[in-house]
Design an enzyme around this catalytic site. Structure first.
Site, PDB file in Angstrom:
ATOM      1  CG  ASN A 140     -32.388 -21.945  -7.980  1.00  0.00           C
ATOM      2  OD1 ASN A 140     -32.993 -22.792  -9.030  1.00  0.00           O
ATOM      3  ND2 ASN A 140     -32.082 -22.380  -6.759  1.00  0.00           N
TER       4      ASN A 140
ATOM      5  CE  LYS B 288     -35.372 -21.668  -4.359  1.00  0.00           C
ATOM      6  NZ  LYS B 288     -35.192 -21.783  -2.915  1.00  0.00           N
TER       7      LYS B 288
ATOM      8  CG  HIS C 183     -29.974 -25.399  -4.137  1.00  0.00           C
ATOM      9  ND1 HIS C 183     -31.010 -25.601  -3.408  1.00  0.00           N
ATOM     10  CD2 HIS C 183     -29.970 -23.975  -4.767  1.00  0.00           C
ATOM     11  CE1 HIS C 183     -31.545 -24.229  -3.070  1.00  0.00           C
ATOM     12  NE2 HIS C 183     -31.195 -23.397  -3.950  1.00  0.00           N
TER      13      HIS C 183
ATOM     14  CD  GLU D 190     -34.597 -25.266  -2.299  1.00  0.00           C
ATOM     15  OE1 GLU D 190     -34.829 -25.484  -3.560  1.00  0.00           O
ATOM     16  OE2 GLU D 190     -34.699 -24.203  -1.721  1.00  0.00           O
TER      17      GLU D 190
ATOM     18  CD  GLU E 160     -27.796 -20.567  -2.468  1.00  0.00           C
ATOM     19  OE1 GLU E 160     -28.337 -19.644  -3.207  1.00  0.00           O
ATOM     20  OE2 GLU E 160     -28.241 -21.782  -2.649  1.00  0.00           O
TER      21      GLU E 160
ATOM     22  N   GLY F 179     -34.733 -18.797   1.222  1.00  0.00           N
ATOM     23  CA  GLY F 179     -36.468 -18.676   1.191  1.00  0.00           C
ATOM     24  C   GLY F 179     -36.974 -18.584   2.382  1.00  0.00           C
TER      25      GLY F 179
ATOM     26  CB  SER G  12     -33.657 -13.876   1.766  1.00  0.00           C
ATOM     27  OG  SER G  12     -34.260 -15.181   2.300  1.00  0.00           O
TER      28      SER G  12
HETATM   29  C1  PEP Z   1     -31.875 -20.282  -3.869  1.00  0.00           C
HETATM   30  O1  PEP Z   1     -32.651 -20.867  -4.326  1.00  0.00           O
HETATM   31  O2  PEP Z   1     -30.613 -20.539  -4.109  1.00  0.00           O
HETATM   32  C2  PEP Z   1     -32.094 -19.073  -2.873  1.00  0.00           C
HETATM   33  C3  PEP Z   1     -30.981 -18.292  -2.327  1.00  0.00           C
HETATM   34  O3  PEP Z   1     -33.292 -18.704  -2.784  1.00  0.00           O
HETATM   35  P1  PEP Z   1     -33.988 -17.406  -2.078  1.00  0.00           P
HETATM   36  O4  PEP Z   1     -33.284 -16.242  -2.682  1.00  0.00           O
HETATM   37  O5  PEP Z   1     -35.532 -17.518  -2.277  1.00  0.00           O
HETATM   38  O6  PEP Z   1     -33.418 -17.337  -0.688  1.00  0.00           O
END
Ligand code: PEP
Length: 238
Positions: free
Chosen positions: A6, A8, A91, A93, A161, A167, A197
Site C-alpha cells: 500500500n 498511500k 483502510h 486511514e 491491521e 506506521g 509494520s
Molecule cells: C498499511 O498502510 O496498510 C500498513 C500496514 O502500513 P505499515 O506497514 O507502514 O505499518
C-alpha cells in the site's frame, strides 16, 4: 499467499512506472501473488511498469456508485477499464480521516466485487480498543459488516491491521496476529493478510502463522529491496 504494497500518498506516475519496472525484475512471484497499490493517478503508469510480469496493481479505494455526483471518487467500472485487478477498501486511514464506516466499507466491497474486481477489505482495532479488551468485539463487528454484504466471495481478501501497529514500528506479536485472524476466519473464511509494520525481518515469523495468508505492507513497500525481501519470505513459507 498474497503480498500487497500500500503506497498511500507516495509515488506519482513517473516514480510508479520506474519502481514497478524495477520490482518486476527483482521479485520472484512463483508460488505467491504480489500486488502494488498506487494512488489513482499512478495506476496506469504502474500497469505499464509491471507489464509482462505477474505483479498485480490494485487501487487504494473504490466508490459504490457506478456514476453520479460523488466528487473525488472513482467507480469500480472505471478501475476495471484502466486494468487494475482490485482495490483496498476500508483502510484504517480512510476510516480515521475520511469518515469510512462499516456500512461504507460494505457498500464499496459489494460494488467492487460485482464489477469483477478483487477486494482487500481492512479491519482492525485501535490501541484504546485493545487496552479495553474489545479486540474480539470490534473484529466481529467489522468483519460481520463485510460478511453480511458479500459473504465468503472468491475475490475477497480481508486484511487484519491493528491500528496501533500501522506506521508505528510496533508489530503485533505472531500470537496476537494468529488470535485475531482466527476470530476473523470464524466469521469469514477467506484469505486473511496481516498488516502493521511488516518488514523483511519480521515477515517470516508472522507469515508462518497458520491463519496468516499474506501481508499488507505500507512503509516497507516503498523500496524495491525491502518489498522484494518480504516477498521472498512469503515464498519460503508458501
Ligand atoms: C498499511 O498502510 O496498510 C500498513 C500496514 O502500513 P505499515 O506497514 O507502514 O505499518
Amino acid at each position: 499467499m498474497l503480498i500487497a504494497g500500500n503506497w498511500k500518498l507516495f509515488k506519482g506516475p513517473r516514480e510508479a512506472r520506474e519502481f514497478c519496472g524495477a520490482l518486476a525484475a527483482a521479485v520472484d512471484t512463483s508460488g505467491i501473488e504480489v500486488a502494488v497499490c498506487p494512488p489513482f493517478v499512478s495506476l496506469a503508469a504502474a500497469l505499464e511498469g509491471v507489464r509482462g510480469s505477474a505483479v498485480q496493481v490494485f487501487a487504494q479505494s473504490v466508490h459504490w456508485a457506478e456514476t453520479g455526483a460523488f466528487t473525488g471518487e472513482v467507480s469500480a467500472a472505471m478501475l476495471a477499464e484502466v486494468g487494475v485487478a482490485g482495490a483496498i477498501v476500508g483502510h484504517s486511514e480512510r476510516r480515521q480521516y475520511f469518515g469510512e464506516t462499516d456500512e461504507t466499507v460494505a457498500r464499496r466491497s459489494e460494488a467492487a466485487l460485482a464489477a469483477g474486481l478483487r477486494v482487500i477489505a481492512c479491519v482492525g482495532e485501535t490501541l484504546a480498543e485493545r487496552d479495553g479488551s474489545r479486540v474480539e468485539e470490534v473484529l466481529r463487528r467489522q468483519t460481520a459488516a463485510i460478511a453480511d454484504a458479500v459473504g465468503p466471495h472468491a475475490n475477497l481478501v480481508v486484511a487484519y491491521e491493528p491500528v496501533w501497529a500501522i506506521g508505528t514500528g510496533r508489530t503485533a506479536s505472531p500470537e496476537q496476529a494468529q488470535e485475531a485472524h482466527a476470530i476473523i476466519r470464524d466469521i469469514l473464511d477467506v484469505p486473511i493478510l496481516y498488516g502493521g509494520s511488516v518488514k523483511a525481518e519480521n515477515a517470516p515469523v508472522l507469515l508462518a502463522q497458520p491463519d496468516v495468508d499474506g501481508a499488507l505492507v505500507g512503509g516497507a513497500a516503498l523500496e524495491v529491496t525491502s518489498f522484494a525481501g518480504i516477498c521472498a519470505a512469503a515464498r519460503a513459507v508458501a
